[in-house]
Design a protein around this motif. Structure first.
Motif, mmCIF file in Angstrom:
data_model
loop_
_atom_site.group_PDB
_atom_site.id
_atom_site.type_symbol
_atom_site.label_atom_id
_atom_site.label_comp_id
_atom_site.label_asym_id
_atom_site.label_seq_id
_atom_site.Cartn_x
_atom_site.Cartn_y
_atom_site.Cartn_z
ATOM 1 N N HIS A 1 0.833 -1.202 0.000
ATOM 2 C CA HIS A 1 0.000 0.000 0.000
ATOM 3 C C HIS A 1 0.865 1.248 0.000
ATOM 4 N N GLY A 2 0.485 2.232 -0.823
ATOM 5 C CA GLY A 2 1.231 3.468 -0.917
ATOM 6 C C GLY A 2 2.406 3.418 -1.883
ATOM 7 N N HIS A 3 2.623 2.265 -2.539
ATOM 8 C CA HIS A 3 3.713 2.113 -3.497
ATOM 9 C C HIS A 3 3.169 1.679 -4.855
ATOM 10 N N GLN A 4 3.997 1.785 -5.872
ATOM 11 C CA GLN A 4 3.583 1.410 -7.217
ATOM 12 C C GLN A 4 3.531 -0.110 -7.375
ATOM 13 N N VAL A 5 2.517 -0.581 -8.115
ATOM 14 C CA VAL A 5 2.402 -1.994 -8.455
ATOM 15 C C VAL A 5 2.289 -2.098 -9.973
ATOM 16 N N SER A 6 2.876 -3.147 -10.523
ATOM 17 C CA SER A 6 2.796 -3.424 -11.950
ATOM 18 C C SER A 6 1.951 -4.687 -12.130
ATOM 19 N N VAL A 7 0.836 -4.568 -12.850
ATOM 20 C CA VAL A 7 -0.059 -5.691 -13.109
ATOM 21 C C VAL A 7 0.138 -6.119 -14.558
ATOM 22 N N SER A 8 0.467 -7.393 -14.763
ATOM 23 C CA SER A 8 0.680 -7.935 -16.103
ATOM 24 C C SER A 8 -0.400 -8.954 -16.421
ATOM 25 N N VAL A 9 -1.105 -8.750 -17.522
ATOM 26 C CA VAL A 9 -2.149 -9.668 -17.982
ATOM 27 C C VAL A 9 -1.703 -10.218 -19.333
ATOM 28 N N GLU A 10 -1.641 -11.545 -19.440
ATOM 29 C CA GLU A 10 -1.179 -12.188 -20.673
ATOM 30 C C GLU A 10 -2.313 -12.946 -21.352
ATOM 31 N N CYS A 11 -2.234 -12.998 -22.672
ATOM 32 C CA CYS A 11 -3.146 -13.814 -23.468
ATOM 33 C C CYS A 11 -2.457 -14.140 -24.796
ATOM 34 N N THR A 12 -2.996 -15.113 -25.523
ATOM 35 C CA THR A 12 -2.483 -15.448 -26.844
ATOM 36 C C THR A 12 -3.638 -15.313 -27.837
ATOM 37 N N ALA A 13 -3.526 -14.345 -28.728
ATOM 38 C CA ALA A 13 -4.604 -14.033 -29.668
ATOM 39 C C ALA A 13 -4.555 -14.924 -30.899
ATOM 40 N N SER A 14 -5.734 -15.330 -31.349
ATOM 41 C CA SER A 14 -5.826 -16.160 -32.549
ATOM 42 C C SER A 14 -5.842 -15.326 -33.830
ATOM 43 N N LYS A 15 -6.115 -14.001 -33.693
ATOM 44 C CA LYS A 15 -6.103 -13.115 -34.858
ATOM 45 C C LYS A 15 -5.856 -11.676 -34.437
ATOM 46 N N GLU A 16 -5.632 -10.812 -35.409
ATOM 47 C CA GLU A 16 -5.354 -9.401 -35.176
ATOM 48 C C GLU A 16 -6.567 -8.679 -34.599
ATOM 49 N N THR A 17 -6.304 -7.666 -33.784
ATOM 50 C CA THR A 17 -7.356 -6.796 -33.247
ATOM 51 C C THR A 17 -7.057 -5.376 -33.693
ATOM 52 N N ALA A 18 -7.995 -4.761 -34.417
ATOM 53 C CA ALA A 18 -7.798 -3.403 -34.909
ATOM 54 C C ALA A 18 -8.300 -2.361 -33.912
ATOM 55 N N LYS A 19 -9.398 -2.673 -33.226
ATOM 56 C CA LYS A 19 -10.018 -1.734 -32.303
ATOM 57 C C LYS A 19 -10.853 -2.536 -31.318
ATOM 58 N N ALA A 20 -10.869 -2.112 -30.045
ATOM 59 C CA ALA A 20 -11.650 -2.837 -29.050
ATOM 60 C C ALA A 20 -11.974 -1.951 -27.858
ATOM 61 N N VAL A 21 -13.007 -2.363 -27.116
ATOM 62 C CA VAL A 21 -13.434 -1.661 -25.909
ATOM 63 C C VAL A 21 -13.512 -2.666 -24.769
ATOM 64 N N ASN A 22 -12.975 -2.284 -23.614
ATOM 65 C CA ASN A 22 -13.029 -3.106 -22.413
ATOM 66 C C ASN A 22 -14.156 -2.573 -21.532
ATOM 67 N N THR A 23 -15.203 -3.389 -21.321
ATOM 68 C CA THR A 23 -16.303 -3.021 -20.444
ATOM 69 C C THR A 23 -16.073 -3.701 -19.103
ATOM 70 N N ILE A 24 -16.000 -2.910 -18.056
ATOM 71 C CA ILE A 24 -15.712 -3.431 -16.723
ATOM 72 C C ILE A 24 -16.891 -3.123 -15.804
ATOM 73 N N GLU A 25 -17.379 -4.183 -15.137
ATOM 74 C CA GLU A 25 -18.440 -4.041 -14.148
ATOM 75 C C GLU A 25 -17.848 -4.390 -12.787
ATOM 76 N N VAL A 26 -18.132 -3.548 -11.800
ATOM 77 C CA VAL A 26 -17.646 -3.772 -10.442
ATOM 78 C C VAL A 26 -18.860 -4.022 -9.555
ATOM 79 N N PHE A 27 -18.842 -5.178 -8.834
ATOM 80 C CA PHE A 27 -19.931 -5.560 -7.952
ATOM 81 C C PHE A 27 -19.460 -5.574 -6.504
ATOM 82 N N LEU A 28 -20.297 -5.099 -5.606
ATOM 83 C CA LEU A 28 -20.097 -5.227 -4.173
ATOM 84 C C LEU A 28 -21.187 -6.172 -3.696
ATOM 85 N N GLY A 29 -20.810 -7.418 -3.343
ATOM 86 C CA GLY A 29 -21.823 -8.443 -3.081
ATOM 87 C C GLY A 29 -22.626 -8.630 -4.356
ATOM 88 N N PRO A 30 -23.962 -8.655 -4.250
ATOM 89 C CA PRO A 30 -24.787 -8.836 -5.454
ATOM 90 C C PRO A 30 -25.089 -7.532 -6.198
#
Length: 155
Positions: free
Chosen positions: A51-80
């Motif tokens: 807490h109070g320091h920098q963290v580096s988050v790395s997310v990896e995946c292997t794509a089957s094809k090229e991506t020209a444009k995309a949108v990440n939709t994120i939903e945050v839930f607290l309980g239900p």
């Protein structure tokens, strides 16, 4: 900081808390075979984050094809209850067009000293391209607790 950037920061912090205590705690939602780049690994530096320091988050995946444009939709839930939903430009962090093959998304942020305690939090992230095809879908669920020494931990 505008509302979209603040919401993205909160989602990143939730992701960071989800992966902090016992290694990475995540799952692919939907069917991996239906995704262009299903998540294969999530890691942190340092692990666990401080807490109070920098963290580096790395997310990896292997794509089957090229991506020209995309949108990440994120939903945050607290309980239900859904607290918020926001959208982020995938190509802001990944250079597009992103070719087929291994992709690494690395995000660096400073963590606040405070953290919500005693709640179950779920983060649902779905990235879709301009043809509405699912690039990646990941769900993280955690409960944030405090140990007897006052340190934030996950159950």
């Amino acid at each position: 900081i505008d509302q979209i950037n603040m919401a993205a920061l909160r989602a990143l912090l939730l992701l960071t808390f989800a992966t902090a205590a016992y290694g990475v705690n995540w799952s692919v939602c939907g069917t991996k075979e239906d995704q262009i780049c299903p998540t294969t690994a999530v890691s942190l530096k340092p692990d666990p984050p401080v807490h109070g320091h920098q963290v580096s988050v790395s997310v990896e995946c292997t794509a089957s094809k090229e991506t020209a444009k995309a949108v990440n939709t994120i939903e945050v839930f607290l309980g239900p209850f859904r607290l918020e939903t926001f959208k982020d430009d995938y190509c802001h962090e990944i250079k597009c067009p992103a070719p087929a093959g291994k992709r690494d998304l690395i995000i660096k942020k400073e963590l606040p000293k405070e953290a919500p305690v005693g709640t179950q939090v779920t983060l649902h992230s779905e990235i879709k391209d301009e043809k509405d095809e699912v690039i990646s879908c990941t769900v993280i669920t955690l409960e944030i607790k405090m140990d007897k020494y006052g340190n934030v931990t996950l159950a």
